[in-house]
Design a protein around this motif. Sequence first.
Motif, PDB file in Angstrom:
ATOM      1  N   TRP A  38       0.810  -1.215   0.000  1.00 55.49           N
ATOM      2  CA  TRP A  38       0.000   0.000   0.000  1.00 55.49           C
ATOM      3  C   TRP A  38       0.844   1.265   0.000  1.00 55.49           C
ATOM      4  CZ3 TRP A  38      -3.004   0.104   5.304  1.00 55.49           C
ATOM      5  CH2 TRP A  38      -2.107   0.003   6.372  1.00 55.49           C
ATOM      6  N   ALA A  43      -2.151   3.860   3.888  1.00 56.79           N
ATOM      7  CA  ALA A  43      -1.731   3.518   5.251  1.00 56.79           C
ATOM      8  C   ALA A  43      -2.214   4.553   6.258  1.00 56.79           C
ATOM      9  CB  ALA A  43      -0.208   3.400   5.306  1.00 56.79           C
ATOM     10  N   GLY A  47      -5.176   3.568   9.036  1.00 54.44           N
ATOM     11  CA  GLY A  47      -4.458   3.235  10.263  1.00 54.44           C
ATOM     12  C   GLY A  47      -5.296   2.534  11.316  1.00 54.44           C
ATOM     13  N   ASN A  49      -7.372   0.211  10.706  1.00 53.78           N
ATOM     14  CA  ASN A  49      -7.649  -1.153  10.263  1.00 53.78           C
ATOM     15  C   ASN A  49      -6.397  -1.938   9.899  1.00 53.78           C
ATOM     16  OD1 ASN A  49     -10.459  -0.562  10.348  1.00 53.78           O
ATOM     17  ND2 ASN A  49     -10.208   0.537   8.415  1.00 53.78           N
ATOM     18  N   ASP A  50      -5.240  -1.521  10.431  1.00 54.20           N
ATOM     19  CA  ASP A  50      -3.997  -2.189  10.041  1.00 54.20           C
ATOM     20  C   ASP A  50      -3.546  -3.266  11.019  1.00 54.20           C
ATOM     21  OD1 ASP A  50      -3.105  -0.671  12.168  1.00 54.20           O
ATOM     22  OD2 ASP A  50      -1.566   0.400  11.041  1.00 54.20           O
TER      23      ASP A  50
END
Length: 156
Positions: A38, A43, A47, A49-50
């Motif tokens: 990505w 990103a 953030g 959902n990382d």
Amino acid sequence: MANPIGIRRTATLFATTAAASADTFIQTWRAKYEYRFWRPFEAIRGGDNDGNQATAGDPGWTSLVFPNPPYSDYLSGHGSAVSSFAGSVRAELGDNVALTLTGATGTTPRAYGTLSALEADTLMARIWAGLHFRDSMEDTYYVGHTNAQRVRAALG
């Protein structure tokens, strides 16, 4: 005006630069397809959902370049062009090659006293614009420089 390095060295320089650039672009696009890493805007926005509790997303963040390219970050296409060019020219003429670059859109010309200055500016510009992560740019420069060395050794 006479050619200061001669026709044979000039032809070898053009051939080396073209071959190193082609090899680097092939590796770059193969990596983009294979890794699908990505970009910074994805990103930063994603953030939340990382999978890392220490990061928070910023859904309103945008890069300085919009719209963002519709392909992955790793490796950098722009870095491929610059690193393979600089590596090829540096091998033949040294680092102290002065360049003035003017964009097609009427932007202010940018002057560089060395190939290293051109590479440093390009590396940081791609990061600051929000298009690439630092490791992508550094890895791309490694690939471009390595290809320039290999092609030069083969074409000598």
